[in-house]
Motif scaffolding. Structure first.
Motif, short mmCIF file in Angstrom:
data_model
loop_
_atom_site.label_atom_id
_atom_site.label_comp_id
_atom_site.label_asym_id
_atom_site.label_seq_id
_atom_site.Cartn_x
_atom_site.Cartn_y
_atom_site.Cartn_z
N ILE A 122 0.83 -1.20 0.00
CA ILE A 122 0.00 0.00 0.00
C ILE A 122 0.87 1.25 0.00
O ILE A 122 0.58 2.23 -0.68
CB ILE A 122 -0.95 0.01 1.22
N VAL A 123 1.94 1.24 0.80
CA VAL A 123 2.86 2.38 0.88
C VAL A 123 4.24 1.94 0.42
O VAL A 123 4.79 0.98 0.94
CB VAL A 123 2.95 2.92 2.33
N ASN A 124 4.79 2.63 -0.57
CA ASN A 124 6.14 2.33 -1.05
C ASN A 124 7.14 2.62 0.07
O ASN A 124 7.20 3.74 0.58
CB ASN A 124 6.44 3.22 -2.27
N PRO A 125 7.96 1.61 0.46
CA PRO A 125 8.92 1.83 1.55
C PRO A 125 9.86 3.01 1.30
O PRO A 125 10.32 3.66 2.24
CB PRO A 125 9.68 0.51 1.61
N ALA A 126 10.13 3.31 0.04
CA ALA A 126 11.03 4.43 -0.27
C ALA A 126 10.44 5.76 0.16
O ALA A 126 11.17 6.74 0.35
CB ALA A 126 11.33 4.44 -1.76
N LEU A 127 9.12 5.81 0.34
CA LEU A 127 8.47 7.06 0.74
C LEU A 127 8.30 7.18 2.25
O LEU A 127 7.88 8.23 2.74
CB LEU A 127 7.09 7.16 0.09
N HIS A 128 8.64 6.12 2.99
CA HIS A 128 8.37 6.10 4.43
C HIS A 128 9.02 7.29 5.15
O HIS A 128 8.33 8.04 5.87
CB HIS A 128 8.86 4.79 5.04
N GLU A 129 10.31 7.45 5.00
CA GLU A 129 11.00 8.52 5.72
C GLU A 129 10.48 9.89 5.31
O GLU A 129 10.39 10.81 6.13
CB GLU A 129 12.51 8.42 5.49
N TYR A 130 10.14 10.03 4.04
CA TYR A 130 9.62 11.31 3.55
C TYR A 130 8.28 11.63 4.21
O TYR A 130 8.03 12.75 4.65
CB TYR A 130 9.48 11.26 2.03
N LEU A 131 7.42 10.62 4.30
CA LEU A 131 6.11 10.80 4.94
C LEU A 131 6.28 11.19 6.41
O LEU A 131 5.64 12.12 6.90
CB LEU A 131 5.29 9.51 4.85
N VAL A 132 7.15 10.47 7.10
CA VAL A 132 7.36 10.72 8.51
C VAL A 132 7.94 12.12 8.73
O VAL A 132 7.54 12.85 9.63
CB VAL A 132 8.27 9.65 9.13
N ALA A 133 8.88 12.50 7.87
CA ALA A 133 9.53 13.79 8.02
C ALA A 133 8.59 14.96 7.79
O ALA A 133 8.83 16.06 8.27
CB ALA A 133 10.72 13.89 7.06
N HIS A 134 7.52 14.71 7.06
CA HIS A 134 6.60 15.80 6.73
C HIS A 134 5.28 15.72 7.50
O HIS A 134 4.31 16.37 7.14
CB HIS A 134 6.34 15.84 5.22
N ALA A 135 5.25 14.91 8.55
CA ALA A 135 4.09 14.89 9.45
C ALA A 135 4.38 15.86 10.59
O ALA A 135 5.48 15.89 11.12
CB ALA A 135 3.85 13.49 9.99
N SER A 136 3.42 16.66 10.95
CA SER A 136 3.59 17.65 12.00
C SER A 136 2.68 17.31 13.17
O SER A 136 1.51 16.95 12.98
CB SER A 136 3.22 19.04 11.46
N PRO A 137 3.18 17.37 14.41
CA PRO A 137 4.54 17.72 14.79
C PRO A 137 5.46 16.52 14.70
O PRO A 137 4.99 15.38 14.65
CB PRO A 137 4.38 18.17 16.25
N GLY A 138 6.76 16.74 14.74
CA GLY A 138 7.70 15.63 14.70
C GLY A 138 7.60 14.79 15.97
O GLY A 138 7.24 15.30 17.03
N ALA A 139 7.91 13.51 15.84
CA ALA A 139 7.87 12.63 17.01
C ALA A 139 8.90 13.09 18.02
O ALA A 139 10.07 13.28 17.69
CB ALA A 139 8.14 11.19 16.57
N ASP A 140 8.50 13.27 19.27
CA ASP A 140 9.44 13.70 20.29
C ASP A 140 10.09 12.49 20.94
O ASP A 140 9.87 11.34 20.53
CB ASP A 140 8.74 14.59 21.30
#
Length: 217
Positions: free
Chosen positions: A3-21
């Motif tokens: 469903i989600v291309n693994p290559a996009l994982h870090e990009y998705l996480v990096a652009h979710a607000s707020p960042g994981a503390d």
């Protein structure tokens, strides 16, 4: 089915607000370190946690319900998005997994907002008042229970309230006629129920393993 291309994982996480503390990162790391992959994979991803927080805020939620708490990542995201006097009723059957959750809720300073109830979730839900008092709900538990969880929650959801259902695509098995396991059959049933439910507006999103967002009319 991917469903989600693994290559996009870090990009998705990096652009979710707020960042994981640090608290969320440590909770995710402990879950993945201490549990086998088939169990640790039940934890939601950071971007999905950010989505839950956003939905809670958009709904203006004060009273929330979660079905399926596991080690507490999603509950932490929901509780943080509630006002200081908000309340999350968290339903689970595992003392072991939720013991991890309790430690991180305490560390994050939201333990007083979370009412953890250890019992079969359908029993907990049916014991709640049959009033429209729930502002937000998240369903992420045993898939065979989804039809019952949805019905019990939508009945108690206030107009304008929101329900989010996780894993609605079952890794693509919902569109595979050969997939006839009980969890997938139940998921097709609840997906069809939601789509036809005149009490709500809904959209199914291809976020991770599929998330349906429901708003009561």
């Amino acid at each position: 089915m991917e469903i989600v291309n693994p290559a996009l994982h870090e990009y998705l996480v990096a652009h979710a607000s707020p960042g994981a503390d640090e608290v969320l990162r440590d909770l995710a790391e402990e879950t993945h370190r201490s549990l086998p992959p088939e169990l640790s994979g039940m934890q939601i991803s950071h971007d999905e946690g950010a989505l839950l927080s956003l939905l809670v805020k958009l709904a203006g939620a004060r009273t929330a319900v979660e079905v399926g708490t596991f080690t507490g990542y999603s509950a932490l995201c929901i509780a943080r998005a509630l006002p200081a006097d908000g309340r999350l009723i968290a339903c689970d059957v595992s003392e072991e997994w939720t013991a991890v959750a309790r430690r991180y809720w305490q560390r994050a300073g939201v333990a007083d907002r979370i009412d953890l109830r250890i019992a079969p979730a359908v029993e907990t839900l049916r014991a709640l008042p049959r009033e429209e008092f729930v502002d937000f709900a998240f369903i992420d538990a045993d898939k065979t229970g989804y039809p019952d969880y949805y019905e019990e929650l939508v009945t108690r959801l206030r107009p304008g309230g929101v329900i989010a259902l996780d894993n609605v695509l079952r890794e693509g098995r919902v569109v595979d006629p050969a997939a006839q396991d009980a969890g997938t059959v139940a998921m097709r049933r609840v997906n069809d129920t939601v789509a036809a439910d005149k009490r709500v507006d809904s959209v199914m999103l291809s976020v991770r393993d599929g998330v349906t967002v429901v708003r009561k009319r």
